[in-house]
Design an enzyme around this catalytic site. Structure first.
Site, PDB file in Angstrom:
ATOM      1  CE  LYS A 141      43.366  22.226  10.097  1.00 40.34           C
ATOM      2  NZ  LYS A 141      44.829  22.123   9.905  1.00 40.34           N
TER       3      LYS A 141
ATOM      4  NE  ARG B 256      44.623  25.922   3.754  1.00 36.78           N
ATOM      5  CZ  ARG B 256      43.685  24.997   3.939  1.00 36.78           C
ATOM      6  NH1 ARG B 256      43.303  24.699   5.172  1.00 36.78           N
ATOM      7  NH2 ARG B 256      43.140  24.367   2.914  1.00 36.78           N
TER       8      ARG B 256
END
Length: 281
Positions: free
Chosen positions: A219, A254
């Site tokens: 991210k 994740r």
């Protein structure tokens, strides 16, 4: 320091989270921020699911639309059409634990009817119908914080308050608390500083008895911290961020990059166990 917990999911499964579990990301989309189009074809996606499992992923999280900043939502029908062929074949095989990443109640319902084990909702089970379906089908529920924060907010305090409120709402609507997992929502409605604060204060986010998920893979917060390399070259930064979260109390991460995530998690687990041998998967 992380405390082991039990998480119930669909299919009458019960996961003992006494080590870090790995949730592998499977985007069957043309436009996800780091791997859009790689697994949009059904057989490529199915092969990738088994590859991740063989690399050490405990759960495969299937998503049918991008939720990157600025994304254009697709309809529930389009999202279901993307994931259905992959989900149906994997469910029929029955060898993998499967999560579906959706905020549409109608997509979640069809996934549960296919025997998906977990619903991962980036809107935090905001919709009453989503809570109703999850309660009826008794599946694992990942509740993510996605509310826009102000720069002056106490980040961890606001997220923890949200977790308390939303879990109470879910339980009131019939979802057994043992089926709930919490995700602070790195990258959703938060600034760079706030996303770093989540890792720094992860331990303060944990509610007694609830599994915690950290999901920062590739991210923007990772890229901004290390010179903004392309998304698929942010694996070392992702491992660093997730390791801090594991130390703070995360039970599950994740990720896109499975072998590296597994190795990082196992070292973090070994440090926290003080050298005790790991429990085999």
């Amino acid at each position: 320091m992380r405390q082991p917990v039990t998480w119930k999911i669909g299919g009458n499964r019960e996961l003992i989270l006494d080590r870090t579990y790995i949730m592998g990301i499977l985007n069957v989309t043309p436009d996800s921020f780091s791997d859009g189009g790689n697994y949009a074809e059904t057989q490529a996606a199915i092969a990738r699911a088994y590859e991740m499992a063989n690399q050490g992923a405990d759960i495969i999280d299937i998503g049918g639309q991008s939720t990157r900043p600025g994304h254009t939502p697709v309809s529930p029908t389009e999202e279901w059409n993307r994931i259905a062929p992959v989900l149906k074949e994997l469910c029929e095989d029955g060898k993998l634990l499967l999560s579906v990443d959706t905020y549409y109640p109608e997509v979640a319902l069809r996934a549960m009817e296919c025997s998906a084990h977990i619903i991962n909702d980036v809107t935090g089970f905001r919709e009453p119908l989503m809570r109703r379906y999850a309660a009826e089908h008794r599946v694992g529920c990942v509740i993510m914080h996605d509310i826009q924060l102000n720069e002056a907010d106490d980040v961890c305090g606001r997220i923890r308050d949200f977790f308390r409120s939303r879990t109470e709402q879910c339980v009131s609507d019939g979802i057994d608390k043992d089926y709930i997992c919490l995700d602070p929502g790195v990258g959703f409605g938060k600034s760079y500083r706030q996303n770093l604060a989540i890792a720094q204060g992860f331990g303060s986010l944990c509610l007694d008895g609830f599994p915690m998920l950290a999901a920062a893979s590739r991210k923007r917060v990772i890229g901004m911290s290390c010179g903004n390399p392309p998304a698929d070259r942010r694996m070392p930064g992702t491992v660093a961020y997730h390791t801090i979260c594991i130390w703070g109390g995360a039970h599950m991460i994740r990720v896109h990059d499975i072998p590296e995530a597994v190795q990082g998690a196992r070292v973090a687990d070994a440090v926290m166990r003080g050298g005790a041998l790991p429990t085999e998967k």
